[in-house]
Design a protein around this motif. Structure first.
Motif, PDB file in Angstrom:
ATOM      1  N   VAL A 141       0.853  -1.192   0.000  1.00  0.00           N
ATOM      2  CA  VAL A 141       0.000   0.000   0.000  1.00  0.00           C
ATOM      3  C   VAL A 141       0.889   1.242   0.000  1.00  0.00           C
ATOM      4  N   GLU A 142       1.981   1.170   0.785  1.00  0.00           N
ATOM      5  CA  GLU A 142       2.861   2.340   0.926  1.00  0.00           C
ATOM      6  C   GLU A 142       3.608   2.645  -0.374  1.00  0.00           C
ATOM      7  N   GLU A 162       2.693  11.008   6.399  1.00  0.00           N
ATOM      8  CA  GLU A 162       2.414  10.367   7.685  1.00  0.00           C
ATOM      9  C   GLU A 162       3.151   9.045   7.803  1.00  0.00           C
ATOM     10  N   ALA A 163       3.198   8.321   6.690  1.00  0.00           N
ATOM     11  CA  ALA A 163       3.836   7.011   6.705  1.00  0.00           C
ATOM     12  C   ALA A 163       5.335   7.115   6.962  1.00  0.00           C
ATOM     13  N   ASP A 164       5.903   8.308   6.657  1.00  0.00           N
ATOM     14  CA  ASP A 164       7.343   8.483   6.855  1.00  0.00           C
ATOM     15  C   ASP A 164       7.708   8.659   8.327  1.00  0.00           C
ATOM     16  N   LYS A 165       6.717   9.120   9.112  1.00  0.00           N
ATOM     17  CA  LYS A 165       7.001   9.381  10.517  1.00  0.00           C
ATOM     18  C   LYS A 165       7.097   8.067  11.277  1.00  0.00           C
ATOM     19  N   GLY A 187       9.050   6.422  15.028  1.00  0.00           N
ATOM     20  CA  GLY A 187       9.923   6.644  16.165  1.00  0.00           C
ATOM     21  C   GLY A 187      11.215   5.865  16.028  1.00  0.00           C
ATOM     22  N   GLU A 188      12.232   6.257  16.792  1.00  0.00           N
ATOM     23  CA  GLU A 188      13.501   5.530  16.760  1.00  0.00           C
ATOM     24  C   GLU A 188      13.347   4.208  17.507  1.00  0.00           C
ATOM     25  N   VAL A 189      13.917   3.159  16.952  1.00  0.00           N
ATOM     26  CA  VAL A 189      13.843   1.862  17.629  1.00  0.00           C
ATOM     27  C   VAL A 189      15.248   1.303  17.803  1.00  0.00           C
ATOM     28  N   SER A 214      -7.069  -4.265   0.406  1.00  0.00           N
ATOM     29  CA  SER A 214      -5.752  -4.896   0.548  1.00  0.00           C
ATOM     30  C   SER A 214      -5.768  -5.970   1.636  1.00  0.00           C
ATOM     31  N   MET A 232      -3.173  -6.724   3.220  1.00  0.00           N
ATOM     32  CA  MET A 232      -2.176  -6.253   4.184  1.00  0.00           C
ATOM     33  C   MET A 232      -2.661  -4.951   4.822  1.00  0.00           C
ATOM     34  N   PRO A 267      -2.343  -1.296   5.982  1.00  0.00           N
ATOM     35  CA  PRO A 267      -1.438  -0.175   5.657  1.00  0.00           C
ATOM     36  C   PRO A 267      -0.705   0.285   6.929  1.00  0.00           C
ATOM     37  N   MET A 268       0.458   0.904   6.746  1.00  0.00           N
ATOM     38  CA  MET A 268       1.226   1.429   7.884  1.00  0.00           C
ATOM     39  C   MET A 268       0.373   2.394   8.705  1.00  0.00           C
ATOM     40  N   HIS A 269       0.640   2.462   9.988  1.00  0.00           N
ATOM     41  CA  HIS A 269      -0.044   3.384  10.909  1.00  0.00           C
ATOM     42  C   HIS A 269      -1.551   3.202  10.915  1.00  0.00           C
ATOM     43  N   VAL A 294       8.381  -4.536  18.251  1.00  0.00           N
ATOM     44  CA  VAL A 294       9.118  -3.340  17.823  1.00  0.00           C
ATOM     45  C   VAL A 294       9.289  -3.342  16.299  1.00  0.00           C
ATOM     46  N   LEU A 312       6.150  -2.068  14.762  1.00  0.00           N
ATOM     47  CA  LEU A 312       5.536  -0.935  15.451  1.00  0.00           C
ATOM     48  C   LEU A 312       4.974   0.123  14.498  1.00  0.00           C
ATOM     49  N   SER A 313       5.598   0.249  13.326  1.00  0.00           N
ATOM     50  CA  SER A 313       5.140   1.292  12.400  1.00  0.00           C
ATOM     51  C   SER A 313       3.754   0.965  11.825  1.00  0.00           C
ATOM     52  N   CYS A 345      11.591   0.403  24.809  1.00  0.00           N
ATOM     53  CA  CYS A 345      11.218   1.153  23.605  1.00  0.00           C
ATOM     54  C   CYS A 345       9.705   1.186  23.459  1.00  0.00           C
ATOM     55  N   GLN A 357       6.993   4.403  23.380  1.00  0.00           N
ATOM     56  CA  GLN A 357       6.299   4.771  22.146  1.00  0.00           C
ATOM     57  C   GLN A 357       4.839   4.364  22.068  1.00  0.00           C
TER      58      GLN A 357
END
Lengths: 606, 205
Positions: A324-325, A347-350, A352-354, B60, B62, B64-66, B80, B83-84, B119, B123
């Motif tokens: 999708v991305e 938004e998808a680019d944001k 957090g650090e892991v 889809s 799958m 989607p992210m977020h 982790v 997580l996205s 972590c 988050q």
């Protein structure tokens, strides 16, 4: 009727049962395996003959014979299986069939579990056969029945090419009732039809070309191809397969959309209708730029002033699977005026650090007999110069450290023959070829004949774990059971090798390390083709014998067991070596290599 | 309203069955359902992921992210890793026990489960760390980890399904002799997320 949750592969298998299929053949391969297994599981009255064939070429030929006799037949394989079956496929396209014949070749964009990212839609065009390309399990279900009808109407095999995300995705599907069909007519002698000769091929070639022109027209009004969206738009998107579903997840507006479910023969009239009035088109598809090239061709042929973008123009990526991305990013570049897309993409680019994540490559299971076999060969060879040719199966994982015992892997059966080429050029090396039992039957035997005939020095190591493990434990000719549930004659690997003329054949239990090492040393002394058969069942088809644990009083924490074997059950707790009880399968190999006798078998519920 | 649940873990932990149970339950409620699973080579001790999507309009297979409402992680590092996929304010149910890969034992890829949990605490707004081992011990079977975690996800309320919805699906999905232990694990998991000791709610951190 209630919907059932079906995996795409189950949907394809069940659709074939519903379509009254009589004969189903295949060879296991991810992502296609569950199709044939579904047919076997829905064959209580044994109306359908279901078989795992010895390889894809055999499967396609058996199915072709069935279709010559008027039966509906289905063949299943993964995309690289179609390479093996390509000889009968190319000729069968000229000869044609009487009963409906559907060939399922499952593609694997990524690739996730394959050697190549080849595109079966090209095979369709190459062999001149019609291709159906489903976007979802539901569409795959519907396409199977229609593919059988089309096959019978035009007397041609038809290809269905799902991809991994369709094969292994589930959806709710209404399955309906099975068709009642008449028994197959049987074979009718007609040498002008069933015996391929140059003259026949020439005549049929002309007919095939004419038929494909007709099919292109038929497909232009086929319900799997359509135009949607803003019909007055100047920008268009063309898509097929699972990429279409990714596109539908994005917030699109002001574009005209073409969805393609039959990439070959390409629905040209529909494509002209789509391209007319557009200035720019973005093509979203996986693997090769098939739809893209067709649209470029159509645009040129009809002098349409439209730019076609996609893989060829580097507007989309040309390897790996879509998501999708990735599709949203492609679209946001193509449609900069579409603000919602840009917002979603940002938004998808944001993220957090892991912390650094552990790498989890697939590994041989705890207790896997292959680990012991590789270790035994490594011990026996010691410092001698040796090259280890491997093959397709779980045992390809023997390449991982610390075993590091697979130096080459090419395709099914190639371990035996690649080892010969290596040895001819570098005769001072010892050349091992590792092959699994199922792979041996599929395409290893001819390679051994080649070595015996040409007198090449190789050591064949057959890793016989009594199953086709990697694809989920299918039976094969050495197991003595069939997909009809019958017990049958077992084909003996030893007798096959004897019959071919291999002079030295030793069978050993790899889990008995001293015996296994001795077996390898024994054959290393000789010349010409020698064979070791390591026989021990896959842990998935047996029960755990017992388990082992570390006696902390004796363990010096030297870590040899960890460094030599790479067993997932052996780790450290703080500094102490620890065998995870839930993973240990009781193979006992670690206990045999521990110099301090610090690993002991656990009895009962200790 | 669509709901997305991402399940992740290591091959052999029972991720696929848990995703099937959610999908069956959603289908019974008349929702549209799509899932996507890891099958094949990566099952051999590799990372596995199942996507389950349910609702009115889904294309889809799958997520989607977020946009995952829930991440159900059988292992801290796998939580982790994925997580996205979690949407802002989404729920993560994470099994406490780390599974060390062979690469960690060999010293090629160091790994500390606690670092992953730290972590996640930073988050994830709604985090439930579940001691799955303890539930398995109390239920009397090491094989019910998947159902225990699923119970906790249901208890959080974020899936839009109740423990009862899943219980009905257990009948057909597990062998009859294991139905009782699975039910028990499901209830214990649900009870944890409904405010009992053994998990972490945001305000208790």
């Amino acid at each position: 009727m209630a919907k059932r949750l079906l995996m795409g592969n189950e949907a394809i298998g069940l659709a074939a049962v519903r379509a009254g299929v009589n004969l189903v053949c295949g060879y296991p391969g991810t992502p296609s395996t569950e199709i044939l297994e579904t047919v076997a599981a829905n064959n209580q009255d044994k109306r359908i003959h279901v078989q795992w064939s010895v390889n894809e070429k055999a499967a396609l030929e058996v199915a072709a014979g069935g279709a010559y006799a008027g039966a509906r037949t289905l063949v299943t394989m993964k995309q690289v299986g179609l390479n093996v079956a390509s000889d009968p496929l190319m000729s069968l396209a000229y000869v044609g069939v009487k009963g409906g014949m559907v060939i399922v070749a499952a593609d694997d964009p990524g690739p996730i579990s394959s050697q190549t990212e080849q595109d079966t839609r090209h095979f369709g065009a190459f062999s001149k056969l019609p291709v159906f390309d489903p976007v979802s399990p539901e569409e795959a279900f519907d396409m199977v029945g229609e593919a059988f009808d089309l096959s019978e109407q035009y007397h041609t095999p038809v290809i269905l090419r799902p991809t991994t995300r369709v094969c292994h995705g589930c959806a709710g599907i209404e399955t309906g009732e099975s068709q009642k069909r008449k028994a197959p007519e049987g074979f009718v002698k007609d040498t002008a039809r069933w015996v391929i000769f140059p003259r026949l091929s020439y005549e049929n070639h002309k007919k095939i070309e004419a038929r494909n022109v007709e099919l292109s027209k038929v497909f232009s009004s086929c319900r799997y191809n359509w135009i949607e969206g803003d019909l007055e738009a100047e920008k268009g998107i063309a898509s097929g397969g699972v990429s279409y579903t990714y596109m539908k997840e994005t917030d699109l507006e002001g574009v005209k959309i073409l969805k393609i479910g039959t990439p070959h023969p390409f629905p040209e009239e529909l494509a002209v209708q789509f391209l007319t009035g557009l200035s720019e088109v973005l093509v979203l598809e996986e693997l090769d730029p098939v739809i893209e090239k067709e649209l470029v061709y159509v645009a040129g042929k009809y002098h349409l002033p439209v730019t076609v973008r996609g893989k060829l123009t580097k507007d989309t990526k040309n390897a790996g699977e879509n998501s999708v991305e990735s599709v949203r990013e492609d679209l946001s570049r193509f449609l900069p005026e579409c603000k919602n897309l840009r917002k979603q993409a940002e938004e998808a680019d944001k993220a957090g650090e892991v912390p650094k994540l552990p790498v989890r490559p697939p590994v041989l299971c705890a207790g896997c007999p292959h680990r012991a076999s590789f270790y035994a060969v490594k011990e026996a060879v010691g410092q001698r110069k040796a090259v280890y040719s491997g093959d397709i199966g779980c045992y390809t994982l023997g390449n991982a450290k610390p075993l590091d015992m697979v130096d080459t892997c090419l395709c099914m059966g190639a371990d035996v023959t690649v080892a010969q080429g290596l040895h001819i050029i570098e005769p001072d090396a010892v050349n091992f070829s590792f092959i699994g039992d199922s792979t041996f039957f599929a395409s290893g035997i001819t390679g051994v004949v080649n070595a015996v005939y040409n007198g090449t020095d190789i050591i064949l190591v057959v890793l016989d774990n009594s199953t086709t493990a990697m694809t989920g434990h299918q039976p094969h000719p050495g197991t003595g059971v069939t997909m009809m549930g019958d017990v049958t004659q077992k084909v003996s690997i030893e007798k096959v090798l004897e019959g071919i003329g291999v002079q030295k054949i030793v069978t050993a239990d790899p889990l008995n390390l001293s015996e296994a090492v001795a077996a390898v040393r024994d054959v290393m002394e000789g010349s010409k083709v020698r064979a070791v058969i390591f026989r021990s069942p896959c842990i998935a088809v047996t029960k755990a014998a017992s388990r082992y644990k570390v006696e902390e009083s004796k363990c010096t924490s030297c870590g040899q067991c960890i460094r030599k074997l790479g067993c997932p059950a052996i780790t450290r707790k703080k500094e102490q070596v620890w065998i995870e009880p839930s993973l240990c399968f009781g193979c006992g190999v670690c206990a045999q290599i521990c110099k301090f006798h610090a690993i002991k078998e656990v009895s009962g519920h200790e | 309203m669509n709901k997305n649940c991402l399940l992740c873990g290591v091959g052999g932990q029972g991720v696929v069955l848990a995703s099937k149970l959610i999908a069956y339950a959603a289908l019974e409620k008349g929702l549209k359902v799509r899932t996507s699973e890891t099958i094949g080579m990566s099952q051999r001790g590799g990372s596995v992921v199942s996507h389950v999507r349910m609702g009115e309009e889904i294309y889809s297979p799958m997520i989607p992210m977020h946009s995952a409402d829930v991440i159900l992680a059988f292992e801290p590092a796998e939580a982790v890793r994925n997580l996205s996929y979690l949407k802002k304010g989404g729920v993560a149910v994470v099994n406490k026990k780390a599974v060390k890969p062979v690469t960690a034992a060999l010293g090629q890829s160091p790994y500390d489960g606690e670092e992953m949990l730290c972590c996640l605490r930073k988050q994830v707004e709604q985090l439930y760390v579940v001691d799955g081992e303890e539930i398995c011990r109390r239920a009397g079977s090491p094989k019910v980890l998947n159902v225990a975690l699923l119970g906790a996800a249901l208890g959080s309320g974020a899936l839009g399904l109740s423990p009862g919805d899943i219980e009905r699906q257990l009948e057909g999905a597990v062998k009859p002799q294991f139905a009782a232990v699975n039910r028990e694990a499901l209830r214990m998991g649900a009870a944890l997320a409904q405010n009992r000791p053994g998990y972490e709610r945001p305000e208790e951190r």
